[in-house]
Design an enzyme around this catalytic site. Structure first.
Site, mmCIF file in Angstrom:
data_model
loop_
_atom_site.group_PDB
_atom_site.id
_atom_site.type_symbol
_atom_site.label_atom_id
_atom_site.label_comp_id
_atom_site.label_asym_id
_atom_site.label_seq_id
_atom_site.Cartn_x
_atom_site.Cartn_y
_atom_site.Cartn_z
ATOM 1 N N THR A 77 0.852 -1.168 -0.064
ATOM 2 C CA THR A 77 0.048 0.056 0.081
ATOM 3 C C THR A 77 1.007 1.230 0.060
ATOM 4 O OG1 THR A 77 -1.701 1.249 0.979
ATOM 5 C CG2 THR A 77 -0.256 -0.026 2.648
ATOM 6 N N ASP B 184 -8.113 -3.251 -0.469
ATOM 7 C CA ASP B 184 -8.864 -2.281 -1.167
ATOM 8 C C ASP B 184 -10.335 -1.885 -0.321
ATOM 9 O OD1 ASP B 184 -9.133 -0.684 -3.670
ATOM 10 O OD2 ASP B 184 -10.839 -1.898 -3.897
ATOM 11 N N PHE C 12 -7.662 8.782 8.698
ATOM 12 C CA PHE C 12 -7.276 9.259 7.463
ATOM 13 C C PHE C 12 -8.529 9.171 6.516
ATOM 14 C CE2 PHE C 12 -6.780 4.722 7.123
ATOM 15 C CZ PHE C 12 -7.209 4.346 5.990
ATOM 16 N N LYS D 220 -10.571 2.433 16.461
ATOM 17 C CA LYS D 220 -11.062 2.461 15.190
ATOM 18 C C LYS D 220 -10.982 1.127 14.974
ATOM 19 C CE LYS D 220 -10.229 3.611 10.302
ATOM 20 N NZ LYS D 220 -9.737 4.345 9.314
HETATM 21 P P1 ITT Z 1 -3.576 2.111 -1.542
HETATM 22 O O1 ITT Z 1 -4.290 1.581 -2.667
HETATM 23 O O2 ITT Z 1 -2.060 2.232 -1.790
HETATM 24 O O3 ITT Z 1 -3.681 0.825 -0.418
HETATM 25 P P2 ITT Z 1 -5.452 3.948 -1.271
HETATM 26 O O4 ITT Z 1 -5.431 5.307 -0.236
HETATM 27 O O5 ITT Z 1 -5.839 4.535 -2.671
HETATM 28 O O6 ITT Z 1 -3.925 3.122 -0.719
HETATM 29 P P3 ITT Z 1 -7.911 2.432 -1.314
HETATM 30 O O7 ITT Z 1 -8.230 2.548 -2.867
HETATM 31 O O8 ITT Z 1 -8.063 1.156 -0.514
HETATM 32 O O9 ITT Z 1 -6.391 2.866 -0.699
HETATM 33 O O10 ITT Z 1 -8.773 3.681 -0.710
HETATM 34 C C1 ITT Z 1 -9.925 4.138 -1.547
HETATM 35 C C2 ITT Z 1 -10.184 5.565 -0.572
HETATM 36 O O11 ITT Z 1 -10.833 5.219 0.556
HETATM 37 C C3 ITT Z 1 -8.963 6.395 -0.381
HETATM 38 O O12 ITT Z 1 -9.480 7.799 -0.804
HETATM 39 C C4 ITT Z 1 -9.048 6.075 1.077
HETATM 40 O O13 ITT Z 1 -8.529 7.463 1.440
HETATM 41 C C5 ITT Z 1 -10.320 5.714 1.636
HETATM 42 N N1 ITT Z 1 -10.246 4.900 2.738
HETATM 43 C C6 ITT Z 1 -9.829 3.524 2.585
HETATM 44 N N2 ITT Z 1 -10.003 2.965 3.801
HETATM 45 C C7 ITT Z 1 -10.293 4.098 4.789
HETATM 46 C C8 ITT Z 1 -10.688 4.268 6.023
HETATM 47 O O14 ITT Z 1 -10.444 3.034 6.916
HETATM 48 N N3 ITT Z 1 -11.286 5.395 6.763
HETATM 49 C C9 ITT Z 1 -11.331 6.292 5.886
HETATM 50 N N4 ITT Z 1 -11.270 6.445 4.491
HETATM 51 C C10 ITT Z 1 -10.648 5.247 3.877
#
Ligand code: ITT
Length: 187
Positions: A6, A61, A145, A166
């Site tokens: 990630t 994801d 985040f 969380k």
């Molecule tokens: P990687 O793909 O590199 O893991 P990413 O931040 O792009 O990082 P995702 O595609 O899984 O990861 O995330 C999709 C969106 O959802 C992205 O805008 C994240 O900030 C948000 N997100 C994912 N998990 C979250 C959480 O636990 N709390 C709040 N927002 C989250």
């Protein structure tokens, strides 16, 4: 050593908080397929990352699924965070809905891949899913985040919780619980 693939340090913080095993963050940019399924996106990513970085790997994801928007942004959450922004998503939802219609969920597919899952599992990976349902609110809190400041669960936004709090209620915490149980028994 588990490799967590990630680019998001917030995810790594939560995973390290939860798991006893050492976790190494690996930034490998796997191709994010166009799909409306977080399971499919993460499964393909895990297979590709496994080939590139060796095993074992975990790919995560996740997305925010807003009821009033029929699940949007869902798998497009990252793109929408970069364009509309977290506060923008809140404002759109606030404009479109009454206060009792602001339900939303986080969903995650946490996918594990190693040499054994490639041999044994039909898709070559093991999938652990998690979901939490809450409601959207005006942004509050400094922790977490992504969409955490606008996602409220039991009176607190996820940005008002520390990583352990969380994890105790979140989509990721639930998936990690299933993963940790399986991992302890099978690896
Ligand atoms: P990687 O793909 O590199 O893991 P990413 O931040 O792009 O990082 P995702 O595609 O899984 O990861 O995330 C999709 C969106 O959802 C992205 O805008 C994240 O900030 C948000 N997100 C994912 N998990 C979250 C959480 O636990 N709390 C709040 N927002 C989250």
């Amino acid at each position: 050593m588990i490799r967590y693939v990630t680019g998001n340090p917030g995810k790594v913080r939560e995973v390290r908080e939860y798991l006893d095993d050492p976790v190494e963050q690996v930034e490998y940019d796997y191709a994010e397929v166009q799909s409306d399924s977080v399971v499919e996106i993460a499964s393909r990513g895990a297979r590709e990352a496994h080939e590139a970085v060796g095993d074992p790997v975990l790919v995560d994801d996740a997305g925010l699924f807003v009821d009033a928007f029929d699940g949007f942004p869902g798998p497009y959450s990252s793109y929408v965070e970069d364009t509309v922004g977290v506060e923008g998503v809140w404002r759109l939802n606030e404009a479109e809905t009454d206060e009792d219609e602001r339900r939303a969920s986080f969903r995650i597919a946490l996918v594990y891949c190693d040499a054994e899952t490639r041999e044994e599992e039909p898709d070559g990976v093991r999938v652990f899913e998690g979901k939490v349902t809450g409601r959207l609110v005006a942004p509050r809190g400094e922790g977490g985040f992504g969409y955490d400041p606008i996602f409220e669960y039991n009176g607190r936004t996820m940005a008002e919780m520390d990583a352990a709090e969380k994890n105790a209620v979140s989509h990721r915490g639930r998936a990690l619980e299933k993963f940790a149980e399986w991992y302890a028994e099978h690896r």
